[in-house]
Design an enzyme around this catalytic site. Structure first.
Site, PDB file in Angstrom:
ATOM      1  N   THR A 173       0.851  -1.068   0.074  1.00  0.00           N
ATOM      2  CA  THR A 173       0.094   0.128   0.111  1.00  0.00           C
ATOM      3  C   THR A 173       0.851   1.335  -0.103  1.00  0.00           C
ATOM      4  OG1 THR A 173      -1.463   1.162   1.425  1.00  0.00           O
ATOM      5  CG2 THR A 173      -0.170  -0.498   2.655  1.00  0.00           C
ATOM      6  N   ASP A 174       0.235   2.435  -0.244  1.00  0.00           N
ATOM      7  CA  ASP A 174       0.981   3.653  -0.460  1.00  0.00           C
ATOM      8  C   ASP A 174       1.160   4.286   1.062  1.00  0.00           C
ATOM      9  OD1 ASP A 174      -1.561   4.365   0.127  1.00  0.00           O
ATOM     10  OD2 ASP A 174      -1.858   5.728  -1.393  1.00  0.00           O
ATOM     11  N   GLU A 175       0.388   3.503   1.870  1.00  0.00           N
ATOM     12  CA  GLU A 175       0.122   3.972   3.323  1.00  0.00           C
ATOM     13  C   GLU A 175       1.678   3.791   4.049  1.00  0.00           C
ATOM     14  OE1 GLU A 175      -3.336   3.282   5.600  1.00  0.00           O
ATOM     15  OE2 GLU A 175      -4.471   3.077   3.560  1.00  0.00           O
TER      16      GLU A 175
ATOM     17  N   LYS B 174       2.362  -3.239   7.219  1.00  0.00           N
ATOM     18  CA  LYS B 174       2.621  -3.541   5.842  1.00  0.00           C
ATOM     19  C   LYS B 174       3.974  -3.052   5.452  1.00  0.00           C
ATOM     20  CE  LYS B 174       0.137  -4.742   2.977  1.00  0.00           C
ATOM     21  NZ  LYS B 174      -0.201  -5.978   2.824  1.00  0.00           N
TER      22      LYS B 174
ATOM     23  N   PRO C 225     -20.895   9.078   7.502  1.00  0.00           N
ATOM     24  CA  PRO C 225     -20.152   9.814   8.494  1.00  0.00           C
ATOM     25  C   PRO C 225     -18.702  10.059   7.867  1.00  0.00           C
ATOM     26  CG  PRO C 225     -20.078   7.293   8.847  1.00  0.00           C
ATOM     27  CD  PRO C 225     -21.015   7.611   7.489  1.00  0.00           C
TER      28      PRO C 225
ATOM     29  N   LYS D 171     -15.195   0.319   4.552  1.00  0.00           N
ATOM     30  CA  LYS D 171     -14.198   1.186   3.991  1.00  0.00           C
ATOM     31  C   LYS D 171     -14.967   2.602   3.198  1.00  0.00           C
ATOM     32  CE  LYS D 171     -10.902  -1.566   4.588  1.00  0.00           C
ATOM     33  NZ  LYS D 171     -10.325  -2.497   3.749  1.00  0.00           N
TER      34      LYS D 171
HETATM   35  N1  LIG Z   1      -8.153  -1.788  -0.291  1.00  0.00           N
HETATM   36  C1  LIG Z   1      -7.039  -0.947  -0.641  1.00  0.00           C
HETATM   37  O1  LIG Z   1      -7.514   0.202  -1.072  1.00  0.00           O
HETATM   38  C2  LIG Z   1      -5.616  -1.493  -0.670  1.00  0.00           C
HETATM   39  C3  LIG Z   1      -4.857  -0.531  -1.476  1.00  0.00           C
HETATM   40  C4  LIG Z   1      -3.488  -0.841  -1.470  1.00  0.00           C
HETATM   41  C5  LIG Z   1      -3.029  -2.263  -0.954  1.00  0.00           C
HETATM   42  N2  LIG Z   1      -3.990  -2.938  -0.309  1.00  0.00           N
HETATM   43  C6  LIG Z   1      -3.515  -4.334   0.047  1.00  0.00           C
HETATM   44  O2  LIG Z   1      -4.026  -5.328  -0.942  1.00  0.00           O
HETATM   45  C7  LIG Z   1      -4.526  -6.698   0.110  1.00  0.00           C
HETATM   46  C8  LIG Z   1      -5.894  -7.007  -0.055  1.00  0.00           C
HETATM   47  O3  LIG Z   1      -6.534  -5.669   0.425  1.00  0.00           O
HETATM   48  P1  LIG Z   1      -8.148  -5.860   0.621  1.00  0.00           P
HETATM   49  O4  LIG Z   1      -8.838  -4.582   0.724  1.00  0.00           O
HETATM   50  O5  LIG Z   1      -8.699  -6.758  -0.556  1.00  0.00           O
HETATM   51  O6  LIG Z   1      -8.322  -6.534   1.773  1.00  0.00           O
HETATM   52  P2  LIG Z   1      -9.525  -7.490   2.483  1.00  0.00           P
HETATM   53  O7  LIG Z   1      -9.437  -6.882   4.017  1.00  0.00           O
HETATM   54  O8  LIG Z   1     -10.771  -7.235   1.660  1.00  0.00           O
HETATM   55  O9  LIG Z   1      -9.063  -8.971   2.421  1.00  0.00           O
HETATM   56  C9  LIG Z   1      -8.235  -9.481   3.134  1.00  0.00           C
HETATM   57  C10 LIG Z   1      -8.600 -11.106   2.844  1.00  0.00           C
HETATM   58  O10 LIG Z   1      -7.311 -11.868   3.560  1.00  0.00           O
HETATM   59  C11 LIG Z   1      -8.003 -12.949   4.180  1.00  0.00           C
HETATM   60  N3  LIG Z   1      -7.147 -13.226   5.405  1.00  0.00           N
HETATM   61  C12 LIG Z   1      -6.907 -12.421   6.722  1.00  0.00           C
HETATM   62  N4  LIG Z   1      -6.069 -12.992   7.589  1.00  0.00           N
HETATM   63  C13 LIG Z   1      -5.725 -14.189   6.772  1.00  0.00           C
HETATM   64  C14 LIG Z   1      -4.814 -15.011   7.175  1.00  0.00           C
HETATM   65  N5  LIG Z   1      -4.244 -15.099   8.457  1.00  0.00           N
HETATM   66  N6  LIG Z   1      -4.800 -16.029   6.362  1.00  0.00           N
HETATM   67  C15 LIG Z   1      -5.264 -16.172   5.232  1.00  0.00           C
HETATM   68  N7  LIG Z   1      -6.249 -15.236   4.790  1.00  0.00           N
HETATM   69  C16 LIG Z   1      -6.313 -14.183   5.729  1.00  0.00           C
HETATM   70  C17 LIG Z   1      -9.241 -12.417   4.659  1.00  0.00           C
HETATM   71  O11 LIG Z   1     -10.124 -13.236   4.958  1.00  0.00           O
HETATM   72  C18 LIG Z   1      -9.567 -11.464   3.280  1.00  0.00           C
HETATM   73  O12 LIG Z   1     -10.143 -12.296   2.540  1.00  0.00           O
HETATM   74  C19 LIG Z   1      -3.906  -6.351   1.362  1.00  0.00           C
HETATM   75  O13 LIG Z   1      -2.626  -6.909   1.517  1.00  0.00           O
HETATM   76  C20 LIG Z   1      -3.875  -4.687   1.433  1.00  0.00           C
HETATM   77  O14 LIG Z   1      -2.974  -4.427   2.383  1.00  0.00           O
HETATM   78  C21 LIG Z   1      -5.192  -2.560  -0.331  1.00  0.00           C
END
Ligand SMILES: NC(=O)c1ccc[n+]([C@@H]2O[C@H](COP(=O)([O-])OP(=O)(O)OC[C@H]3O[C@@H](n4cnc5c(N)ncnc54)[C@H](O)[C@@H]3O)[C@@H](O)[C@H]2O)c1
Length: 321
Positions: free
Chosen positions: A122-124, A153, A204, A188
């Site tokens: 992530t960019d964070e 991360k 919110p 989100k």
């Molecule tokens: N959502 C965003 O805007 C965004 C932006 C940049 C990067 N990311 C990264 O992308 C990835 C996916 O993000 P997302 O928004 O789809 O997240 P999400 O929370 O929607 O999905 C996460 C998934 O991981 C699974 N999970 C959690 N813990 C687990 C474990 N211990 N073992 C196996 N599975 C597990 C959950 O069941 C879920 O299906 C993350 O790594 C996040 O940091 C997200």
């Protein structure tokens, strides 16, 4: 090619599985997901009976689950994570376990069986930018995470890079801005706002709504990951951005406008502690080297997302209960 996708029942992972199987119908995917509150197999209903898709429920922190799956695959695409900043403020421990230790367990297995590894980040991890500036994050920006989520991360990115530098593991990393689109869990901001308006309830907004994010439609992110997995240079990081900076108030107003709802639904609430002011990504490297750029502008992407949520009320209900 055989892909092991972790976290494929979450928002971006499930979009990625649909995207990949459409683009590469002869490839096969194993989806390893623990099915936390954020994982939902309904996201994958359309592919669940495909012969080249297989689901395994399990924890990325558990080597007895991870090792045989990594052994069987050609490439690991690692999405699994705890992903919500607000939850990380309340319960940081699980973020360190899943995001850091889980990543290391996968890396160790990839090393053991000599597999290609792509890490989704992530960019964070870069922290926060000044509000009214033109400066953006890029691959050389120093890491300065400010929430337990972004710190976990950041740690995972460092350990991925360490496995490359120390052991020669063939890795790539992508750091992406905020995504939105179908199957986005309604905690989100964008899906929360859409589902609140659908229910006639207030949206919110933290503080005064001044915090700026750079929004990317999820399918554009999936295409960036595809290009990196197929053509990315080993050991490299790629920043992925949307060129769509909006503050939260402007975004909420745009959603209200597109849904034909009144601005009376805007509701300002106490700000998140340590709330990062602004994220913005310079995606020049992936544009130059892999020919990627965002293709879906924010209004088009939001229209598609709103249509999707309105057509999937059962899915929303299931997430909320
Ligand atoms: N959502 C965003 O805007 C965004 C932006 C940049 C990067 N990311 C990264 O992308 C990835 C996916 O993000 P997302 O928004 O789809 O997240 P999400 O929370 O929607 O999905 C996460 C998934 O991981 C699974 N999970 C959690 N813990 C687990 C474990 N211990 N073992 C196996 N599975 C597990 C959950 O069941 C879920 O299906 C993350 O790594 C996040 O940091 C997200």
């Amino acid at each position: 090619m055989k892909l092991l996708v972790t976290g494929g029942a979450g928002f971006i992972g499930s979009n990625f599985i649909h995207y990949w199987l459409k683009q590469h119908p002869t490839d096969s995917i194993v989806n390893l997901d623990l099915l936390t509150y954020a994982g939902n197999l309904a996201n994958l209903a359309a592919v669940q009976d495909s012969p080249n898709y297989h689901f395994v429920q399990g924890d990325v922190c558990d080597p007895t689950v991870v090792n045989p799956l990594v052994y069987e695959c050609d490439v690991v695409v690692h999405f699994a994570a705890e992903s919500h900043v607000d939850r990380s403020i309340v319960e940081p421990g699980i973020f360190l376990k899943t995001n850091v230790l889980g990543t290391q367990v996968l890396l160790q297995a990839a090393l053991e069986y000599s597999k290609r590894f792509h890490h989704i980040s992530t960019d964070e991890v870069f922290g926060t930018l000044p509000l009214h500036a033109t400066v953006k994050f890029n691959e050389d920006t120093p890491y300065q995470p400010r929430s337990p989520y972004s710190a976990s991360k950041a740690a995972s990115d460092h350990i991925v890079r360490a496995y490359h530098e120390t052991y020669g593991l063939p890795i790539t990393i992508s750091n992406c801005t905020n995504n939105y689109g179908p199957w986005h869990f309604p905690e989100k901001f964008i899906p929360l706002a859409i589902t609140k308006v659908m229910a006639g309830q207030p949206i919110p907004i933290y503080g005064q709504g001044v915090n700026v994010r750079d929004w990317l439609y999820v399918e554009d992110h999936c295409r960036a990951i595809e290009l990196i997995v197929l053509n990315g240079k080993i050991g490299e990081t790629y920043c992925v951005g949307g060129n769509s900076e909006l503050d939260n108030l402007a975004l909420a107003k745009l959603i209200l406008k597109l849904m034909g709802a009144s601005e009376e639904l805007l509701s300002f609430v106490t700000d998140r502690p340590g709330h990062d002011l602004r994220y913005a990504m310079d995606y020049g490297k992936i544009q130059r080297e892999l020919g990627w750029e965002p293709t879906v502008d924010i209004t088009t992407g939001l229209r598609r997302t709103i249509d999707w949520f309105q057509a999937h009320r059962d899915w929303v209900e299931q997430c909320l209960h």
